[in-house]
Design an enzyme around this catalytic site. Structure first.
Site, PDB file in Angstrom:
ATOM      1  N   HIS A 190     -44.296-153.191  20.676  1.00  0.00           N
ATOM      2  CA  HIS A 190     -44.706-153.591  22.031  1.00  0.00           C
ATOM      3  C   HIS A 190     -44.577-155.103  22.276  1.00  0.00           C
ATOM      4  O   HIS A 190     -44.015-155.533  23.279  1.00  0.00           O
ATOM      5  CB  HIS A 190     -46.155-153.171  22.300  1.00  0.00           C
ATOM      6  CG  HIS A 190     -46.421-151.713  22.032  1.00  0.00           C
ATOM      7  ND1 HIS A 190     -45.482-150.734  22.260  1.00  0.00           N
ATOM      8  CD2 HIS A 190     -47.515-151.068  21.560  1.00  0.00           C
ATOM      9  CE1 HIS A 190     -46.002-149.553  21.935  1.00  0.00           C
ATOM     10  NE2 HIS A 190     -47.218-149.731  21.501  1.00  0.00           N
ATOM     11  N   LYS A 204     -42.825-143.568  18.348  1.00  0.00           N
ATOM     12  CA  LYS A 204     -43.116-144.524  17.305  1.00  0.00           C
ATOM     13  C   LYS A 204     -44.269-144.003  16.448  1.00  0.00           C
ATOM     14  O   LYS A 204     -45.036-143.195  16.958  1.00  0.00           O
ATOM     15  CB  LYS A 204     -43.423-145.897  17.893  1.00  0.00           C
ATOM     16  CG  LYS A 204     -44.806-146.029  18.527  1.00  0.00           C
ATOM     17  CD  LYS A 204     -45.133-147.445  18.821  1.00  0.00           C
ATOM     18  CE  LYS A 204     -46.015-148.042  17.780  1.00  0.00           C
ATOM     19  NZ  LYS A 204     -47.445-147.784  17.954  1.00  0.00           N
ATOM     20  N   ASP A 247     -48.005-151.689  13.981  1.00  0.00           N
ATOM     21  CA  ASP A 247     -48.447-150.833  15.090  1.00  0.00           C
ATOM     22  C   ASP A 247     -48.156-151.456  16.454  1.00  0.00           C
ATOM     23  O   ASP A 247     -47.874-150.742  17.410  1.00  0.00           O
ATOM     24  CB  ASP A 247     -49.958-150.578  14.935  1.00  0.00           C
ATOM     25  CG  ASP A 247     -50.488-149.570  15.951  1.00  0.00           C
ATOM     26  OD1 ASP A 247     -49.908-148.474  16.047  1.00  0.00           O
ATOM     27  OD2 ASP A 247     -51.478-149.877  16.644  1.00  0.00           O
ATOM     28  N   HIS A 251     -43.680-147.099  24.604  1.00  0.00           N
ATOM     29  CA  HIS A 251     -44.237-146.757  25.924  1.00  0.00           C
ATOM     30  C   HIS A 251     -44.502-147.995  26.783  1.00  0.00           C
ATOM     31  O   HIS A 251     -44.629-147.885  27.993  1.00  0.00           O
ATOM     32  CB  HIS A 251     -45.473-145.861  25.796  1.00  0.00           C
ATOM     33  CG  HIS A 251     -46.729-146.567  25.419  1.00  0.00           C
ATOM     34  ND1 HIS A 251     -47.042-146.894  24.135  1.00  0.00           N
ATOM     35  CD2 HIS A 251     -47.763-147.032  26.173  1.00  0.00           C
ATOM     36  CE1 HIS A 251     -48.207-147.510  24.106  1.00  0.00           C
ATOM     37  NE2 HIS A 251     -48.666-147.616  25.321  1.00  0.00           N
ATOM     38  N   LYS A 256     -44.169-149.086  31.365  1.00  0.00           N
ATOM     39  CA  LYS A 256     -45.204-149.655  32.245  1.00  0.00           C
ATOM     40  C   LYS A 256     -44.528-150.377  33.410  1.00  0.00           C
ATOM     41  O   LYS A 256     -43.584-151.128  33.216  1.00  0.00           O
ATOM     42  CB  LYS A 256     -46.098-150.628  31.470  1.00  0.00           C
ATOM     43  CG  LYS A 256     -46.972-149.926  30.416  1.00  0.00           C
ATOM     44  CD  LYS A 256     -47.903-150.920  29.747  1.00  0.00           C
ATOM     45  CE  LYS A 256     -48.580-150.301  28.530  1.00  0.00           C
ATOM     46  NZ  LYS A 256     -49.787-149.552  28.805  1.00  0.00           N
ATOM     47  N   GLU A 266     -57.166-155.427  22.888  1.00  0.00           N
ATOM     48  CA  GLU A 266     -57.795-154.127  23.133  1.00  0.00           C
ATOM     49  C   GLU A 266     -59.269-154.200  22.776  1.00  0.00           C
ATOM     50  O   GLU A 266     -59.648-154.920  21.846  1.00  0.00           O
ATOM     51  CB  GLU A 266     -57.151-153.062  22.267  1.00  0.00           C
ATOM     52  CG  GLU A 266     -55.669-152.847  22.544  1.00  0.00           C
ATOM     53  CD  GLU A 266     -55.124-151.712  21.703  1.00  0.00           C
ATOM     54  OE1 GLU A 266     -55.048-150.600  22.222  1.00  0.00           O
ATOM     55  OE2 GLU A 266     -54.814-151.948  20.527  1.00  0.00           O
ATOM     56  N   ARG A 315     -47.546-125.481  14.774  1.00  0.00           N
ATOM     57  CA  ARG A 315     -48.098-124.425  13.923  1.00  0.00           C
ATOM     58  C   ARG A 315     -49.210-123.711  14.669  1.00  0.00           C
ATOM     59  O   ARG A 315     -49.848-124.306  15.523  1.00  0.00           O
ATOM     60  CB  ARG A 315     -48.664-125.046  12.661  1.00  0.00           C
ATOM     61  CG  ARG A 315     -47.630-125.097  11.553  1.00  0.00           C
ATOM     62  CD  ARG A 315     -48.323-125.399  10.275  1.00  0.00           C
ATOM     63  NE  ARG A 315     -48.427-126.837  10.149  1.00  0.00           N
ATOM     64  CZ  ARG A 315     -48.080-127.502   9.055  1.00  0.00           C
ATOM     65  NH1 ARG A 315     -47.641-126.871   8.017  1.00  0.00           N
ATOM     66  NH2 ARG A 315     -48.195-128.800   9.004  1.00  0.00           N
TER      67      ARG A 315
HETATM   68  C1  BG6 Z   1     -49.982-147.633  20.595  1.00  0.00           C
HETATM   69  C2  BG6 Z   1     -50.698-148.067  19.347  1.00  0.00           C
HETATM   70  O1  BG6 Z   1     -48.605-147.689  20.408  1.00  0.00           O
HETATM   71  O2  BG6 Z   1     -50.345-148.482  21.665  1.00  0.00           O
HETATM   72  C3  BG6 Z   1     -52.198-148.068  19.561  1.00  0.00           C
HETATM   73  O3  BG6 Z   1     -50.377-147.182  18.285  1.00  0.00           O
HETATM   74  C4  BG6 Z   1     -52.567-148.884  20.783  1.00  0.00           C
HETATM   75  O4  BG6 Z   1     -52.867-148.566  18.412  1.00  0.00           O
HETATM   76  C5  BG6 Z   1     -51.729-148.470  21.980  1.00  0.00           C
HETATM   77  O5  BG6 Z   1     -53.941-148.694  21.047  1.00  0.00           O
HETATM   78  C6  BG6 Z   1     -51.948-149.407  23.147  1.00  0.00           C
HETATM   79  O6  BG6 Z   1     -51.338-148.877  24.283  1.00  0.00           O
HETATM   80  P1  BG6 Z   1     -51.897-149.200  25.751  1.00  0.00           P
HETATM   81  O7  BG6 Z   1     -50.924-148.535  26.653  1.00  0.00           O
HETATM   82  O8  BG6 Z   1     -53.277-148.610  25.809  1.00  0.00           O
HETATM   83  O9  BG6 Z   1     -51.916-150.681  25.875  1.00  0.00           O
END
Ligand code: BG6
Length: 492
Positions: A242, A150, A237, A180, A184, A218, A51
């Site tokens: 992951h 996602k 999440d 993602h 890696k 994290e 938009r």
């Molecule tokens: C994302 C999550 O998919 O992955 C986030 O939504 C998270 O909450 C992130 O912080 C972590 O990715 P990475 O590559 O920083 O480990």
């Protein structure tokens, strides 16, 4: 010498949500890096769709700013920028308005045969409507790839609805579902470690392995994403995607080839073998946590409920630990401990495989302690592999065994900067390689398992246990593993 161009054919990439957070943080900077490394063909265009009444130049300015903000300073150079900016254009449109797709259609005039990618960096409830509109506007060609970010739904049912809606318009082989973590380098290396070396595979089973730990820790909180996160929580999440992908790559059988479906078939088998956690076991086999105010690296940080945009009380988990089992021939009886959390003391993703102790031990207690062998695959940061083992401390006196490590750092060994996962994933979408993306049955099998936990938490009213930001989660997570006589791996 410049690197060889990997993509030699023309391409068009349309990023829906082209002004959004993901596009600015990850997608556009990753495409810039690919261009800088000479990976993209000259006739490749990147079109932001979102938009707003931006003209192309305003969009270019936004992308340039994003590259400055989200790439290391050294990564930006004006020569690449001049080339890259020529690829960029913008289509102002409301993706929910069918009539707006006419403007997008014009962009492809004369390029009907060119492979095109529609990257849906939008909320998942738009995946179905956008795909339908693309179909109705005649924009889906045989050479079209659709990328879905996602979260792919909220549970099995919503995920199934999205997949079914998208699947009515686009064939499964054209759909690229992103996790993602699969982009890696260190995650891709898991398969290489297991299947390109002969040392580990004979030991990779219940006879020799005591247990496996998968940790994604994290230090960041959820500042800025509270509304999304509060409706999701750590199980949806992080674990559903992951951590389960890491578990699959660790536990799967050797695929018959590197072909995408051969690998996905094996991953789906692992997901289907995960033992469902029954409501009466959920309090024993899982822990939910939520951070309170604390300190990380000596700096005070707010609690989850005081984060920017936080709205009142919340029972959403920012930490999860699970003791999981895989019910198959290879892994019966071997626990897989999973844990992930925000605002933990350090950023660290790793898989730890702990081997069993020798069956008959000949060394006296005085020579110990004798920690068992551990193979540690460090996903990030300090990417590498470490193997902990016992060695004799040199010296003529009393016998002493010491834990020592074979340590391989990827940065030192390969002398290279590890690229961002999105670079690899975008490259693969453009060149039509689906191996690192998730097939529909994989996503749904993962939801099936996590749904049982979500439902059990709800049924049993399992509350979050609080932990102080900067601690390794609630003490119940330590008890989860310690009552089995094991400990979470922590580097000294
Ligand atoms: C994302 C999550 O998919 O992955 C986030 O939504 C998270 O909450 C992130 O912080 C972590 O990715 P990475 O590559 O920083 O480990």
């Amino acid at each position: 010498m410049p690197r060889p161009t990997l993509i030699t054919h023309p391409f068009d990439v349309v990023v829906f949500g082209g002004r959004g957070d993901l596009a600015k943080r990850k997608l556009l900077p990753a495409l810039f890096q690919l261009d800088r490394d000479n990976r993209l063909s000259e006739d490749g265009r990147i079109i932001g769709a979102s938009r707003g009444n931006l003209d192309d130049n305003a969009f270019r300015a936004l992308v340039e700013q994003a590259c400055h903000d989200f790439l290391p300073e050294k990564a930006f150079d004006t020569k690449t920028w001049e080339r890259f900016s020529r690829r960029l254009s913008f289509v102002g449109m409301d993706a929910t308005q069918h009539d707006d797709y006419g403007a997008l259609k014009k962009v492809f005039e004369g390029r009907e045969e060119v492979p095109r990618v529609f990257y849906l960096a939008t909320a998942p409830d738009l995946f179905g409507p956008i795909t339908r509109s693309l179909g109705e506007a005649g924009l889906i060609t045989p050479e079209t790839r659709l990328v879905l970010e996602k979260p792919l739904g909220h549970d099995l049912e919503s995920s199934h609805e999205i997949n079914a809606e998208v699947g009515q318009v686009v064939a499964e082989h054209q759909i690229y579902r992103i996790d993602h973590y699969l982009g890696k380098e260190t995650v891709q290396n898991l398969m290489v470690l297991r299947f390109a070396n002969s040392l580990f595979e004979p030991l990779w089973n219940r006879t020799y392995i005591d247990h496996v730990q998968v940790t994604v820790a994290e230090t960041v909180g959820v500042s800025g994403r509270w509304s999304y996160y509060n409706g999701a929580g750590a199980l949806r999440d992080m674990i559903q995607n992951h951590l389960l992908q890491l578990l699959c790559l660790t536990a799967m059988e050797p695929p018959i080839s590197l072909e995408a479906n051969a690998i996905r078939d094996e991953k789906v088998k692992v997901l289907k073998s995960l033992v469902r956690i029954a409501p009466n076991e959920v309090a024993h086999l899982t822990v939910r946590g939520q951070y309170r105010a604390g300190a990380i690296d000596g700096k005070a940080v707010p609690g989850y409920l005081e984060e920017q945009d936080a709205k009142g009380g919340s029972d959403t988990e920012t930490y999860v630990a699970i003791k999981a089992h895989i019910d198959n021939w290879r892994w019966a009886g071997v626990p897989f401990y999973l844990r992930t959390g925000k605002r933990l003391p350090q950023r660290c993703s790793e898989i730890v495989v702990q081997f069993r102790s020798p069956p008959h031990f000949i060394y006296p207690d005085t020579a110990g302690p004798f920690p068992p062998n551990r193979l540690i695959m460090r996903i990030q940061p300090d990417e590498g592999i470490r193997f902990q083992m016992l060695n004799k401390q040199p010296g003529p006196g009393e016998l002493n065994l010491r834990q020592t490590a074979l340590d391989l750092s990827f940065a030192d060994t390969f002398g290279t900067v590890i690229p961002d996962a999105y670079e690899r994933l975008l490259l693969d979408v453009i060149r039509g390689r689906p191996t690192l993306f998730m097939r529909v049955d994989e996503v749904e099998a993962a939801w099936q398992w996590t749904d049982t936990i979500l439902n059990a938490w709800q049924q049993q009213n399992v509350p979050v246990k609080h932990y102080t930001a900067g601690a390794w989660g609630p003490s119940a997570a330590i008890a989860l593993i310690e009552r089995d006589g094991r400990t979470w791996h922590e580097e000294d």
